[in-house]
Write an enzyme that holds these catalytic residues in place. Sequence first.
Site, PDB file in Angstrom:
ATOM      1  N   ARG A  83       0.810  -1.215   0.000  1.00  0.00           N
ATOM      2  CA  ARG A  83       0.000   0.000   0.000  1.00  0.00           C
ATOM      3  C   ARG A  83       0.850   1.274   0.000  1.00  0.00           C
ATOM      4  O   ARG A  83       1.833   1.356   0.698  1.00  0.00           O
ATOM      5  CB  ARG A  83      -0.862   0.016   1.259  1.00  0.00           C
ATOM      6  CG  ARG A  83      -2.283   0.218   0.924  1.00  0.00           C
ATOM      7  CD  ARG A  83      -3.253   0.127   2.050  1.00  0.00           C
ATOM      8  NE  ARG A  83      -2.836  -0.238   3.363  1.00  0.00           N
ATOM      9  CZ  ARG A  83      -3.460   0.210   4.455  1.00  0.00           C
ATOM     10  NH1 ARG A  83      -4.455   1.061   4.339  1.00  0.00           N
ATOM     11  NH2 ARG A  83      -3.091  -0.197   5.639  1.00  0.00           N
ATOM     12  N   ILE A 119       0.180 -13.216   3.381  1.00  0.00           N
ATOM     13  CA  ILE A 119       0.233 -11.895   4.027  1.00  0.00           C
ATOM     14  C   ILE A 119      -0.245 -10.804   3.059  1.00  0.00           C
ATOM     15  O   ILE A 119      -0.642  -9.715   3.464  1.00  0.00           O
ATOM     16  CB  ILE A 119       1.674 -11.569   4.520  1.00  0.00           C
ATOM     17  CG1 ILE A 119       2.225 -12.676   5.427  1.00  0.00           C
ATOM     18  CG2 ILE A 119       1.718 -10.233   5.224  1.00  0.00           C
ATOM     19  CD1 ILE A 119       3.587 -12.365   6.049  1.00  0.00           C
ATOM     20  N   HIS A 176      -9.118  -8.070   8.065  1.00  0.00           N
ATOM     21  CA  HIS A 176      -7.944  -7.223   8.291  1.00  0.00           C
ATOM     22  C   HIS A 176      -8.221  -5.918   7.564  1.00  0.00           C
ATOM     23  O   HIS A 176      -8.268  -5.863   6.369  1.00  0.00           O
ATOM     24  CB  HIS A 176      -6.724  -7.916   7.687  1.00  0.00           C
ATOM     25  CG  HIS A 176      -5.434  -7.216   7.955  1.00  0.00           C
ATOM     26  ND1 HIS A 176      -5.103  -6.698   9.176  1.00  0.00           N
ATOM     27  CD2 HIS A 176      -4.376  -6.964   7.145  1.00  0.00           C
ATOM     28  CE1 HIS A 176      -3.890  -6.166   9.108  1.00  0.00           C
ATOM     29  NE2 HIS A 176      -3.431  -6.311   7.889  1.00  0.00           N
TER      30      HIS A 176
END
Length: 320
Positions: A83, A119, A176
């Site tokens: 990100r 992840i 998440h």
Amino acid sequence: MARKKIALIGAGNIGGTLAHLAAQKALGDIVLFDVVDGVPQGKALDLAQCGPVEGFDVNLKGSNDYADIAGADVIIVTAGVARKPGMSRDDLLGINLKVMKAVGEGIKTQAPGAFVICITNPLDAMVWALREFSGLPHHMVCGMAGVLDSARFRHFLADEFKVSVKDVNAFVLGGHGDTMVPVIEYSTVAGIPVPDLIKMGWSTQERIDAIVQRTRSGGGEIVALLKTGSAYYAPATSAIEMAEAYLYDQKRLLPCAVNLTGQYGVSDLYVGVPVILGAGGVERVVEIELSPSAKANFQVSVDAVKELLAACKGIDPSLA
Ligand code: APR
């Protein structure tokens, strides 16, 4: 006995940190895989040169060829784009979905017996897509988010109560992202629940609410500070804790993104819940009693994950 084999798909910030931790803990021989030529090879060589100083004997190899992950016992996937400031995890969807397809196919051909920890964000959608593309059994594929989110919550709570992080246990459920659900009734200092600590005057409801909010946007806070990427030390150490639970059959009770089959009223969806991790992979989903407000928040989280899956199916019809 031969050493275990740990394959790390993605040799970026988290991948490199994972390799360092896995080597220091001598979890097994390590393969760092990436699509960029030179980066996994360079990091593997650099890390191997830590060996004489740190005293680890494992082999480290960098590679751009999936054949090198053949027979891996544990695979941790961080491949994709991280990100950037102003970008939500969901913006990453289209780009990282393509990456999961390539990675899933690589795992399917080379290491179908591995325990896989994903992840890559947006986590709950990517771990689901990775499982679909790899075809591995659901109990061998899980996502790392809850361990990190609860570590962030524990850090903030320890700071608030001025106690050791060792004595703080915290629980974070759900997706998440901004819809994650920190459960304060199950968060304790040496067994004393946070609501009791509020009654004892250790903090106030307002301050705990602010900590809950800070935990929810914990990843974004770090992205805004770093400006050129997202968190990597705590994500890496959290995934290593999960890998150790599998490799050493520790039967740890950890919050992980796993496939639900009716638990918490949810089916066919990966979302963060407490599970037992051991040599059998995800051995058991633990269904805890949720308060009405935690239940409502969990539902918001589940709905957000469902939306992401629908978007994935729109982008790649083979997933529908
Ligand atoms: N196969 C393998 N590796 C890939 C692929 C692919 N198809 N596409 C990209 N990569 C590699 C990149 O070359 C890069 O080295 O993935 C690595 C990602 O590393 P970073 O950009 O440093 O990102 P990192 O901070 O490690 O985060 C990785 O985890 O927390 C999430 O949101 C984060 O999705 C991101 C992921």
